[in-house]
Design a protein around this motif. Structure first.
Motif, PDB file in Angstrom:
ATOM      1  N   THR A 274       0.813  -1.220   0.000  1.00  0.00           N
ATOM      2  CA  THR A 274       0.000   0.000   0.000  1.00  0.00           C
ATOM      3  C   THR A 274       0.849   1.274   0.000  1.00  0.00           C
ATOM      4  O   THR A 274       0.335   2.368   0.237  1.00  0.00           O
ATOM      5  N   HIS A 275       2.140   1.134  -0.240  1.00  0.00           N
ATOM      6  CA  HIS A 275       3.049   2.274  -0.372  1.00  0.00           C
ATOM      7  C   HIS A 275       3.030   3.159   0.887  1.00  0.00           C
ATOM      8  O   HIS A 275       3.515   2.766   1.915  1.00  0.00           O
ATOM      9  N   CYS A 276       2.413   4.348   0.791  1.00  0.00           N
ATOM     10  CA  CYS A 276       2.487   5.295   1.896  1.00  0.00           C
ATOM     11  C   CYS A 276       1.460   5.017   2.998  1.00  0.00           C
ATOM     12  O   CYS A 276       1.533   5.581   4.072  1.00  0.00           O
ATOM     13  N   GLY A 277       0.481   4.152   2.719  1.00  0.00           N
ATOM     14  CA  GLY A 277      -0.536   3.828   3.720  1.00  0.00           C
ATOM     15  C   GLY A 277      -1.934   4.001   3.176  1.00  0.00           C
ATOM     16  O   GLY A 277      -2.154   4.060   1.965  1.00  0.00           O
ATOM     17  N   GLY A 278      -2.909   4.085   4.069  1.00  0.00           N
ATOM     18  CA  GLY A 278      -4.310   4.230   3.675  1.00  0.00           C
ATOM     19  C   GLY A 278      -4.735   5.681   3.656  1.00  0.00           C
ATOM     20  O   GLY A 278      -4.109   6.553   4.267  1.00  0.00           O
ATOM     21  N   SER A 279      -5.821   5.956   2.925  1.00  0.00           N
ATOM     22  CA  SER A 279      -6.385   7.305   2.860  1.00  0.00           C
ATOM     23  C   SER A 279      -7.878   7.192   2.559  1.00  0.00           C
ATOM     24  O   SER A 279      -8.442   6.113   2.554  1.00  0.00           O
ATOM     25  N   GLY A 280      -8.506   8.309   2.283  1.00  0.00           N
ATOM     26  CA  GLY A 280      -9.937   8.309   1.978  1.00  0.00           C
ATOM     27  C   GLY A 280     -10.778   8.600   3.203  1.00  0.00           C
ATOM     28  O   GLY A 280     -10.354   8.398   4.342  1.00  0.00           O
ATOM     29  N   CYS A 281     -12.014   9.065   2.980  1.00  0.00           N
ATOM     30  CA  CYS A 281     -12.917   9.387   4.090  1.00  0.00           C
ATOM     31  C   CYS A 281     -13.093   8.213   5.033  1.00  0.00           C
ATOM     32  O   CYS A 281     -13.227   8.389   6.251  1.00  0.00           O
ATOM     33  N   ALA A 282     -13.122   6.997   4.475  1.00  0.00           N
ATOM     34  CA  ALA A 282     -13.380   5.819   5.299  1.00  0.00           C
ATOM     35  C   ALA A 282     -12.182   5.419   6.142  1.00  0.00           C
ATOM     36  O   ALA A 282     -12.331   4.651   7.094  1.00  0.00           O
ATOM     37  N   CYS A 283     -10.994   5.924   5.832  1.00  0.00           N
ATOM     38  CA  CYS A 283      -9.791   5.483   6.542  1.00  0.00           C
ATOM     39  C   CYS A 283      -9.897   5.774   8.038  1.00  0.00           C
ATOM     40  O   CYS A 283      -9.835   4.865   8.870  1.00  0.00           O
ATOM     41  N   SER A 284     -10.058   7.033   8.396  1.00  0.00           N
ATOM     42  CA  SER A 284     -10.188   7.364   9.813  1.00  0.00           C
ATOM     43  C   SER A 284     -11.535   6.914  10.353  1.00  0.00           C
ATOM     44  O   SER A 284     -11.652   6.542  11.535  1.00  0.00           O
ATOM     45  N   ALA A 285     -12.574   6.925   9.501  1.00  0.00           N
ATOM     46  CA  ALA A 285     -13.924   6.573   9.961  1.00  0.00           C
ATOM     47  C   ALA A 285     -14.006   5.124  10.424  1.00  0.00           C
ATOM     48  O   ALA A 285     -14.533   4.829  11.500  1.00  0.00           O
ATOM     49  N   VAL A 286     -13.492   4.183   9.614  1.00  0.00           N
ATOM     50  CA  VAL A 286     -13.589   2.769  10.010  1.00  0.00           C
ATOM     51  C   VAL A 286     -12.586   2.430  11.105  1.00  0.00           C
ATOM     52  O   VAL A 286     -12.838   1.550  11.945  1.00  0.00           O
ATOM     53  N   THR A 287     -11.435   3.123  11.131  1.00  0.00           N
ATOM     54  CA  THR A 287     -10.467   2.880  12.190  1.00  0.00           C
ATOM     55  C   THR A 287     -11.023   3.341  13.525  1.00  0.00           C
ATOM     56  O   THR A 287     -10.861   2.673  14.555  1.00  0.00           O
TER      57      THR A 287
END
Length: 335
Positions: A274-287
């Motif tokens: 995933t290279h640099c990591g996760g992103s997107g609106c759902a990234c912080s939301a689901v975490t």
């Protein structure tokens, strides 16, 4: 009523309880290190739909319903739903919410949307204008790639600084009550633009906004960084995390010991490419709806500063050579 604190913060007098959360994620997220915390892991990222965009709407719709059910409520009990996504005109949320028949505030904060929706939901509850508020955020890897970068069919090579947009939806039901954890305070971020134009380097675009918001939050409330057990930023990834820590150190603030980033936590960088990591609106939301809420409920974390981060851009602004403005919103949550 809420008190305005410092330059851009609010402290709530009422007990704004997070009474339930729900998290639905895609196949790749379900293979990552946080899989045990998610409510639903899809086996098909199209979710039986005709397009990626329709899949995202169905993910949002089903997960919002799940959050309501987990709270022991019906859609008719919810005063407002506050949610958003990355797609043009927030159509992922619009078509995801339409069947619920709940009064709707559609918000756009890019990947900071979960922080914005939680903050606005808390203000609604503190005002006495709502009984239950449902908040959330969604994104989809394929729909985001199609809109902001390159359709997957092209097989375009991703740059080392690129992040992987999380497929999923995170949601929470907030109410005035006596169930921990509580939203105690918020700091609404300012738009910070350092002239970054590379749409494949979101971490660099968002890190200055995260640093500004965290610094302002701590200053407004007179807190030291170690007041919080965990300071969790949204999706800065490995590049953005390094920049954030350096920027705050320049201001005399060291968050090395208690900082995590949702974009780093959600994927295994080496095993999942995933290279640099996760992103997107759902990234912080689901975490948050998954791991962080679970740890708050079980008192493994008692004080959390949740700081979703967003890159405020559109396909039009990128095509016209506009720089990428960053924003971050702080939500102080405590048991």
């Amino acid at each position: 009523m809420a008190k305005h604190i410092g330059k851009q913060s609010m402290e709530f007098e009422k007990d704004i309880s997070i009474i339930s959360t729900a998290s639905t994620v895609g196949t790749k997220e379900g293979e990552g290190p946080l899989r045990e915390y998610f409510d639903v892991i899809l086996t098909d990222n199209l979710f039986g739909q005709e397009s990626w965009e329709k899949a995202e709407s169905k993910i949002a719709s089903d997960n919002l319903k799940l959050a309501i059910n987990k709270a022991g409520l019906n859609p008719s009990d919810i005063s407002y739903v506050v949610t958003g996504d990355l797609l043009n005109q927030c159509c992922g949320s619009t078509f995801g919410v339409r069947g619920l028949q709940i009064p709707f505030f559609g918000v756009f904060g890019a990947c900071s949307t979960m922080g914005e929706s939680m903050g606005l939901s808390s203000v609604l509850l503190e005002s006495g204008g709502a009984k239950y508020v449902l908040c959330g955020a969604s994104s989809h890897f394929a729909s985001a790639e199609k809109q902001f970068r390159f359709p997957m069919d092209l097989g375009t090579q991703r740059t080392p600084t690129a992040s992987w947009t999380v497929t999923g939806d995170g949601a929470a039901v907030l109410a005035i009550g006596n169930e921990h954890p509580y939203v105690r305070r918020i700091t609404t971020g300012k738009i910070i633009d350092m002239g970054i134009t590379d749409a494949n380097n979101m971490g660099a675009a968002m890190a200055p906004a995260a640093a500004d918001a965290i610094y302002q939050h701590l200053s407004d409330f007179g807190f030291k960084p170690d007041y919080y057990d965990v300071i969790a930023t949204g999706d800065l990834g490995y590049v953005g995390q390094k920049l954030l820590i350096e920027l705050l150190k320049e201001k005399g603030i060291d968050i090395n010991k208690n900082h995590i980033d949702c974009g780093i936590e959600i994927f295994d960088r080496e095993l999942q490419d995933t290279h640099c990591g996760g992103s997107g609106c759902a990234c912080s939301a689901v975490t948050f709806a998954g791991m962080l809420y679970n740890k708050l409920r079980h008192k493994k974390i008692n004080k959390l500063l949740f700081v979703p981060t967003g890159a405020l851009m559109s396909p039009t602004s990128v095509q016209q050579g506009e720089s990428i403005a960053g924003i971050a919103h702080c939500v102080g949550i405590e048991n």
